[in-house]
Write a protein that holds these residues in place. Structure first.
Motif, PDB file in Angstrom:
ATOM      1  N   SER A 260       8.243  11.981 -38.120  1.00  0.00           N
ATOM      2  CA  SER A 260       8.844  13.196 -38.252  1.00  0.00           C
ATOM      3  C   SER A 260       8.417  14.609 -37.842  1.00  0.00           C
ATOM      4  CB  SER A 260       9.377  13.647 -39.583  1.00  0.00           C
ATOM      5  OG  SER A 260       9.758  14.806 -39.809  1.00  0.00           O
ATOM      6  N   TYR A 261       7.123  14.709 -37.592  1.00  0.00           N
ATOM      7  CA  TYR A 261       6.403  15.538 -37.093  1.00  0.00           C
ATOM      8  C   TYR A 261       6.417  15.627 -35.657  1.00  0.00           C
ATOM      9  CZ  TYR A 261       2.605  18.992 -35.806  1.00  0.00           C
ATOM     10  OH  TYR A 261       2.139  20.095 -35.324  1.00  0.00           O
ATOM     11  N   ILE A 262       5.858  14.192 -35.195  1.00  0.00           N
ATOM     12  CA  ILE A 262       5.835  14.013 -33.589  1.00  0.00           C
ATOM     13  C   ILE A 262       7.113  14.090 -33.122  1.00  0.00           C
ATOM     14  CG2 ILE A 262       5.199  12.263 -32.106  1.00  0.00           C
ATOM     15  CD1 ILE A 262       3.127  11.480 -34.291  1.00  0.00           C
ATOM     16  N   THR A 263       8.152  13.543 -33.765  1.00  0.00           N
ATOM     17  CA  THR A 263       9.574  13.458 -33.084  1.00  0.00           C
ATOM     18  C   THR A 263       9.875  15.223 -32.934  1.00  0.00           C
ATOM     19  OG1 THR A 263      10.163  11.523 -33.880  1.00  0.00           O
ATOM     20  CG2 THR A 263      11.730  13.001 -33.278  1.00  0.00           C
ATOM     21  N   ALA A 264       9.717  16.000 -33.869  1.00  0.00           N
ATOM     22  CA  ALA A 264      10.051  17.471 -33.731  1.00  0.00           C
ATOM     23  C   ALA A 264       9.352  18.122 -32.993  1.00  0.00           C
ATOM     24  CB  ALA A 264      10.162  18.122 -35.157  1.00  0.00           C
ATOM     25  N   MET A 265       7.874  18.188 -33.162  1.00  0.00           N
ATOM     26  CA  MET A 265       7.018  19.135 -32.490  1.00  0.00           C
ATOM     27  C   MET A 265       6.391  18.708 -31.137  1.00  0.00           C
ATOM     28  SD  MET A 265       7.267  21.223 -34.626  1.00  0.00           S
ATOM     29  CE  MET A 265       6.163  22.452 -34.252  1.00  0.00           C
ATOM     30  N   SER A 266       6.235  17.358 -31.066  1.00  0.00           N
ATOM     31  CA  SER A 266       5.862  16.882 -29.757  1.00  0.00           C
ATOM     32  C   SER A 266       7.025  16.443 -28.723  1.00  0.00           C
ATOM     33  CB  SER A 266       4.859  15.552 -29.757  1.00  0.00           C
ATOM     34  OG  SER A 266       3.701  15.803 -30.659  1.00  0.00           O
ATOM     35  N   GLN A 267       7.929  16.043 -29.145  1.00  0.00           N
ATOM     36  CA  GLN A 267       9.118  15.664 -28.507  1.00  0.00           C
ATOM     37  C   GLN A 267      10.035  16.483 -28.427  1.00  0.00           C
ATOM     38  OE1 GLN A 267      10.133  11.680 -29.711  1.00  0.00           O
ATOM     39  NE2 GLN A 267       8.128  10.844 -29.524  1.00  0.00           N
ATOM     40  N   ASN A 268      10.059  17.751 -29.178  1.00  0.00           N
ATOM     41  CA  ASN A 268      11.197  18.916 -29.243  1.00  0.00           C
ATOM     42  C   ASN A 268      12.278  18.448 -29.847  1.00  0.00           C
ATOM     43  OD1 ASN A 268       9.174  20.861 -28.343  1.00  0.00           O
ATOM     44  ND2 ASN A 268       9.340  20.149 -26.157  1.00  0.00           N
ATOM     45  N   GLN A 269      12.691  17.299 -30.402  1.00  0.00           N
ATOM     46  CA  GLN A 269      13.963  16.791 -30.923  1.00  0.00           C
ATOM     47  C   GLN A 269      13.713  17.063 -32.461  1.00  0.00           C
ATOM     48  OE1 GLN A 269      13.153  12.715 -29.597  1.00  0.00           O
ATOM     49  NE2 GLN A 269      15.108  12.711 -28.821  1.00  0.00           N
ATOM     50  N   PHE A 270      14.076  18.230 -32.693  1.00  0.00           N
ATOM     51  CA  PHE A 270      14.292  19.091 -34.054  1.00  0.00           C
ATOM     52  C   PHE A 270      15.086  18.531 -34.919  1.00  0.00           C
ATOM     53  CE2 PHE A 270      12.328  22.270 -31.354  1.00  0.00           C
ATOM     54  CZ  PHE A 270      11.184  22.174 -31.461  1.00  0.00           C
ATOM     55  N   GLY A 271      16.339  18.254 -34.454  1.00  0.00           N
ATOM     56  CA  GLY A 271      17.559  17.454 -35.162  1.00  0.00           C
ATOM     57  C   GLY A 271      17.034  16.100 -35.597  1.00  0.00           C
ATOM     58  N   LEU A 272      16.434  15.356 -34.865  1.00  0.00           N
ATOM     59  CA  LEU A 272      16.185  14.197 -35.134  1.00  0.00           C
ATOM     60  C   LEU A 272      14.794  13.876 -36.074  1.00  0.00           C
ATOM     61  CD1 LEU A 272      16.918  11.250 -34.460  1.00  0.00           C
ATOM     62  CD2 LEU A 272      15.045  11.115 -32.529  1.00  0.00           C
ATOM     63  N   GLY A 273      13.870  14.984 -35.846  1.00  0.00           N
ATOM     64  CA  GLY A 273      12.883  15.094 -36.822  1.00  0.00           C
ATOM     65  C   GLY A 273      13.211  15.596 -38.286  1.00  0.00           C
ATOM     66  N   ALA A 274      14.322  16.268 -38.258  1.00  0.00           N
ATOM     67  CA  ALA A 274      14.716  16.847 -39.545  1.00  0.00           C
ATOM     68  C   ALA A 274      15.419  15.814 -40.180  1.00  0.00           C
ATOM     69  CB  ALA A 274      15.731  17.942 -39.284  1.00  0.00           C
ATOM     70  N   ALA A 275      15.962  14.797 -39.605  1.00  0.00           N
ATOM     71  CA  ALA A 275      16.900  13.712 -40.284  1.00  0.00           C
ATOM     72  C   ALA A 275      15.704  12.517 -40.816  1.00  0.00           C
ATOM     73  CB  ALA A 275      17.651  12.881 -39.102  1.00  0.00           C
ATOM     74  N   ILE A 276      14.677  12.541 -40.081  1.00  0.00           N
ATOM     75  CA  ILE A 276      13.510  11.602 -40.509  1.00  0.00           C
ATOM     76  C   ILE A 276      13.007  11.992 -41.836  1.00  0.00           C
ATOM     77  CG2 ILE A 276      11.541  10.663 -39.988  1.00  0.00           C
ATOM     78  CD1 ILE A 276      12.132  10.635 -37.092  1.00  0.00           C
ATOM     79  N   ALA A 277      12.910  13.481 -41.748  1.00  0.00           N
ATOM     80  CA  ALA A 277      12.417  14.079 -42.994  1.00  0.00           C
ATOM     81  C   ALA A 277      13.403  14.063 -44.512  1.00  0.00           C
ATOM     82  CB  ALA A 277      12.150  15.587 -42.683  1.00  0.00           C
ATOM     83  N   VAL A 278      14.707  14.106 -43.913  1.00  0.00           N
ATOM     84  CA  VAL A 278      15.457  13.907 -44.999  1.00  0.00           C
ATOM     85  C   VAL A 278      15.612  12.647 -45.454  1.00  0.00           C
ATOM     86  CG1 VAL A 278      17.960  14.371 -45.453  1.00  0.00           C
ATOM     87  CG2 VAL A 278      17.103  15.935 -44.124  1.00  0.00           C
TER      88      VAL A 278
END
Length: 301
Positions: A260-278
């Motif tokens: 979730s962190y790498i998807t959001a912060m490194s790849q700038n896909q915040f929506g996808l990273g948030a979905a993984i966190a959910v």
């Protein structure tokens, strides 16, 4: 004009209002924001310019159809957490039983050593374990090499999924068992000494006394430490991310938190990273609810 009974009923809520407001601002609102974000196509452009396109369940479809979820992230998260919880509770209970049998002086000495392990920050503890298992100069790596379990000349333990999580497990259990030990010890001192003494007179050995006397008396304590350990171990991030390869360079060791962190912060896909966190939060809630349901059913029998 309000009645005195109505005023007394409102008073507790008025006293709790400041605390509830703080919890709502610091906890509930960020959670709501993450859930909303998980339904959006939110990237770096939206972060800078504002606004985001709603994509419905598309982020969740992308995750659920991603091979990394089922082959890597989910197994790593679940198996690692369950092993850590089991070992943490077992080791913590054994240490608590040892502390309970020691004299006050030795109990103080051992307790100080236990608390020192608990006081070490997760970042510092992780780097210590990384150093101990370093491929070239690690002390424990050398020990494993002498036992013939690894080839020191050609093998790097952090690049192998099994060894990576074995080291992470040692790290998490070492950092988590003091809480279990202190909590279980607090429960042990509340058990009347007459109960284990009577069991001993009846011929019960140490395991039988623990199973039939100590365990039933401390069932609420074990429920608390198990639930808290489950919550902590399912959302382990620091101990994984700071290990070599845990930052995403080795895709085989990703868990849901680091993914979730790498998807959001490194790849700038915040929506996808948030979905993984959910998804991680939902998984944790389901497992905790299932454990509580099983516990309550046993109490009703």
């Amino acid at each position: 004009m309000s009645s005195p009974a109505l005023g007394s009923a409102r008073r507790p809520w008025l006293l709790l209002a400041p605390t509830l407001a703080v919890i709502g601002i610091l906890l509930l609102w960020p959670m709501v924001r993450v859930v909303v974000l998980s339904f959006q196509d939110f990237g770096l452009r939206e972060l800078v310019r504002g606004g985001a396109e709603l994509v419905g369940l598309q982020n969740y479809r992308d995750i659920l159809t991603d091979e990394r979820l089922w082959r890597v992230a989910l197994p790593n998260t679940v198996v690692f957490a369950l092993v850590c919880v089991a070992l943490t509770v077992v080791v913590g209970t054994l240490v608590a039983l040892l502390l309970h049998r020691l004299s006050p002086g030795w109990r103080t000495v051992v307790m100080m050593a236990v608390m020192a392990a608990w006081a070490v920050p997760a970042v510092t503890g992780t780097y210590v374990w990384v150093y101990l298992f370093d491929a070239r100069a690690g002390f424990l790596t050398g020990v494993l090499g002498q036992l013939g379990l690894v080839d020191v000349a050609t093998q790097n333990l952090f690049t192998e999924r099994g060894w990576f999580y074995a080291i992470a497990t040692l790290n998490v259990v070492h950092h988590g068992f003091p809480f279990v030990a202190v909590t279980v010890l607090a429960g042990l001192v509340t058990i009347p000494s007459e109960l284990p003494e009577a069991a001993m007179i009846d011929g019960a050995n140490a395991w039988q006394r623990f199973r039939h006397v100590t365990l039933p008396m401390l069932k609420p304590v074990f429920a608390i430490v198990t639930i808290l350990s489950t919550i902590w171990d399912f959302k382990v991030f620091t101990q994984i991310y700071l290990m070599p390869g845990g930052d995403g360079s080795n895709r085989e060791v990703l868990n849901l938190g680091t993914w979730s962190y790498i998807t959001a912060m490194s790849q700038n896909q915040f929506g996808l990273g948030a979905a993984i966190a959910v998804l991680l939060t939902v998984l944790l809630l389901v497992i905790t609810a299932a454990y509580l349901r099983t516990l309550f059913k046993e109490e009703e029998l």
